[in-house]
Design an enzyme around this catalytic site. Structure first.
Site, PDB file in Angstrom:
ATOM      1  N   ASP A 274     -39.690 -39.757  -1.173  1.00 24.80           N
ATOM      2  CA  ASP A 274     -40.843 -39.700  -2.311  1.00 24.80           C
ATOM      3  C   ASP A 274     -40.597 -40.661  -3.199  1.00 24.80           C
ATOM      4  O   ASP A 274     -40.055 -40.365  -4.380  1.00 24.80           O
ATOM      5  CB  ASP A 274     -40.504 -38.236  -2.592  1.00 24.80           C
ATOM      6  CG  ASP A 274     -41.780 -37.704  -3.527  1.00 24.80           C
ATOM      7  OD1 ASP A 274     -42.584 -38.438  -3.744  1.00 24.80           O
ATOM      8  OD2 ASP A 274     -41.487 -36.937  -4.349  1.00 24.80           O
ATOM      9  N   GLU A 308     -46.486 -41.177 -10.921  1.00 23.98           N
ATOM     10  CA  GLU A 308     -47.019 -39.921 -10.315  1.00 23.98           C
ATOM     11  C   GLU A 308     -46.089 -38.677 -10.772  1.00 23.98           C
ATOM     12  O   GLU A 308     -46.797 -38.046 -11.099  1.00 23.98           O
ATOM     13  CB  GLU A 308     -47.069 -40.226  -8.918  1.00 23.98           C
ATOM     14  CG  GLU A 308     -47.794 -39.108  -8.216  1.00 23.98           C
ATOM     15  CD  GLU A 308     -46.983 -37.952  -7.496  1.00 23.98           C
ATOM     16  OE1 GLU A 308     -47.223 -36.722  -7.505  1.00 23.98           O
ATOM     17  OE2 GLU A 308     -45.680 -37.881  -7.870  1.00 23.98           O
ATOM     18  N   ASP A 336     -48.131 -39.611   0.636  1.00 23.51           N
ATOM     19  CA  ASP A 336     -47.175 -38.997  -0.298  1.00 23.51           C
ATOM     20  C   ASP A 336     -46.935 -37.654   0.396  1.00 23.51           C
ATOM     21  O   ASP A 336     -46.721 -36.545  -0.305  1.00 23.51           O
ATOM     22  CB  ASP A 336     -47.633 -38.876  -1.631  1.00 23.51           C
ATOM     23  CG  ASP A 336     -46.690 -38.527  -2.730  1.00 23.51           C
ATOM     24  OD1 ASP A 336     -45.631 -38.234  -2.305  1.00 23.51           O
ATOM     25  OD2 ASP A 336     -47.040 -37.962  -3.810  1.00 23.51           O
ATOM     26  N   HIS A 406     -37.344 -34.614  -4.444  1.00 24.85           N
ATOM     27  CA  HIS A 406     -36.586 -34.504  -5.793  1.00 24.85           C
ATOM     28  C   HIS A 406     -35.542 -33.890  -5.918  1.00 24.85           C
ATOM     29  O   HIS A 406     -34.902 -33.233  -6.738  1.00 24.85           O
ATOM     30  CB  HIS A 406     -37.618 -33.172  -6.564  1.00 24.85           C
ATOM     31  CG  HIS A 406     -39.015 -33.634  -6.872  1.00 24.85           C
ATOM     32  ND1 HIS A 406     -40.016 -32.827  -7.369  1.00 24.85           N
ATOM     33  CD2 HIS A 406     -39.691 -34.779  -6.059  1.00 24.85           C
ATOM     34  CE1 HIS A 406     -41.298 -33.367  -7.170  1.00 24.85           C
ATOM     35  NE2 HIS A 406     -40.938 -34.434  -6.566  1.00 24.85           N
TER      36      HIS A 406
HETATM   37 ZN   LIG Z   1     -44.526 -38.069  -4.205  1.00 25.26          ZN
END
Ligand SMILES: [Zn+2]
Length: 443
Positions: A274, A308, A336, A406
């Site tokens: 990511d 983003e 993405d 994340h």
């Molecule tokens: Zn992303």
């Protein structure tokens, strides 16, 4: 060799199949691009690429130099002011009934706690409706949302809106169960919202394991007590940049097809999935096309958006182009969604556009990527779609993207080089098809 790779992909035709079971000839053709080596260098050399950090800007400088070395046209950056949120030191601990540390990550944009931390009994709820029915118990407590993962779009609402809902109920802090279907005691960060009509309270994510454990204590009639310490702060906005590079079209250079990903990541891990894979795959796809004997009719523009993750400032800035230039944007493609075998493309645009895309399906079928279906596209394309630009996003076979999303574990070892090369091939075929078609994709 590189020319051979793409030409093979373009001329290959055959029945629709999955990449895993396609012919040995194709597998050979789609392995061995420099994409994985480049991604590895980006990830290892610069680490996380969080908005407002020198890591991100150094990685942008490196990328610009590499794009120039590759021989792209019009390599440049465009300035964007981005938020600067600094995590600082942070921790959570269970004070009672069984004292011990709780792995955690503050949510992006959260305020900090007082320096000595904040200690309070916890109220565990599963969703907003349960909180609404127990508002009288929430005052002065830390509200923990223990919402099980269903799909990302639905579950992420708890992360985004939870802190404000907890604050309105009188909570002193908000904890969420990390937004993931699977955990090895790994907390996941992500963006949250402070609407103007709710008090601001500190917010952080716990692991699935600990969210469930606290919930079980509550079910036994025991109220857990947690101490939360967060030194997070928001500094004034700072400068960053979108990166642009082009393969100029041979006949209609003014007509533009955007291919890209978001270059920023969270402040942990390496942003490999990511969205390092999206940026590198788009870059390599256009580099392959640039190496063909003849350039396509239209211009292909690589766009690597900044910010983003915690602001979307890069995508908004990119879309603030003159109306006549936006009108010449034929389509925009973003990747993405992590990485897997390419399956096809999700499309946000008109019926005539979808019909034309389906004609490209035969070219993509040998890669297993021939499906075009209506659906959502990456966040960076939102502002362009608003201006009428048809948007596309690669769909893939990944089933474990949100295990790593994340987290500190979003590192390059999670990336399969063969899947990355197959993704490059699928992006290259679609980008080339859009750029070469006699007529532009209808809006
Ligand atoms: Zn992303």
């Amino acid at each position: 060799m590189r020319h051979v790779f793409l030409l093979l992909v373009l001329v290959l035709s055959g029945p629709a199949g999955r990449a895993e079971d396609s012919s040995p000839r194709l597998r050979e053709a789609t392995n061995g691009t420099p994409a994985f080596a480049r991604l590895t260098e980006l990830c290892d050399r610069f680490g996380p690429r969080f908005s407002g950090t020198t890591n991100l800007e150094a990685a942008i400088d490196w990328t610009v130099a590499q794009l120039r070395e590759d021989g792209f046209d019009n390599v440049r950056t465009e300035p964007v002011m981005v938020p600067r949120w600094v995590r600082g030191g942070e921790s959570a601990e269970l004070v009672s009934p069984t004292p011990g540390p709780l792995p955690m990550l503050g949510l992006g944009g959260s305020i900090g706690t007082p320096p000595e931390g904040l200690t309070a009994p916890v109220l565990v709820v599963t969703n907003f409706a349960e909180l609404a029915s127990r508002t009288n118990e929430a005052a002065g407590r830390i509200v923990l949302f223990n919402a099980a993962f269903t799909d990302y779009g639905a579950t992420v609402q708890v992360r985004w809106r939870g802190p404000a809902e907890a604050a309105r109920a009188g909570a002193v802090a908000c904890l969420i169960r990390s937004v993931t279907p699977f955990s090895l005691q790994t907390p996941h960060t992500g963006a949250m919202d402070y609407p103007t009509n709710a008090p601001r309270i500190p917010a952080a994510a716990l692991t699935i394991e600990d969210a469930d454990r606290l919930h079980r204590w509550q079910a036994r009639g025991v109220t857990p007590v947690v101490r939360l310490r967060m030194a997070a702060q928001t500094l004034p906005d700072g400068p960053s940049r979108n990166v642009l590079a082009e393969v100029r079209g041979r006949e209609k250079p003014e007509e533009i097809i955007v291919v890209g990903g978001h270059f920023d990541s969270w402040d942990i891990g390496q942003g490999a999935l990511d969205d390092g894979v999206g940026c590198i795959a788009a870059w390599e796809a256009l580099r392959q096309i640039k190496g063909l004997p003849q350039r396509p009719r239209r211009t292909l523009r690589l766009v690597l958006w900044t910010n983003e993750e915690n602001g979307l400032r890069g995508a908004r800035a990119y879309a603030q182009r003159p109306a006549d230039e936006l009108a010449r944007h034929v389509a925009a493609i973003e990747l993405d969604r992590g990485l897997g075998w390419p399956r096809g493309f999700s499309f946000l645009g008109g019926d005539a556009g979808l019909a034309m895309l389906k004609e490209f399906g035969d070219r993509l079928a040998p890669l297993g990527a021939g499906e075009f279906r209506r659906g959502g596209v990456g966040a960076d394309l939102g502002p362009l779609v608003t201006h009428g630009v048809p948007g596309l996003e690669l769909m893939n076979s990944s089933t474990n993207y949100f295990w790593f999303h994340h987290t500190a574990a979003d590192t390059v070892d999670k990336v399969d080089p063969a899947e990355l090369d197959a993704t490059v091939a699928a992006l290259a075929v679609l980008a080339w098809s859009l750029a070469e078609a006699p007529e532009p994709l209808p809006r």
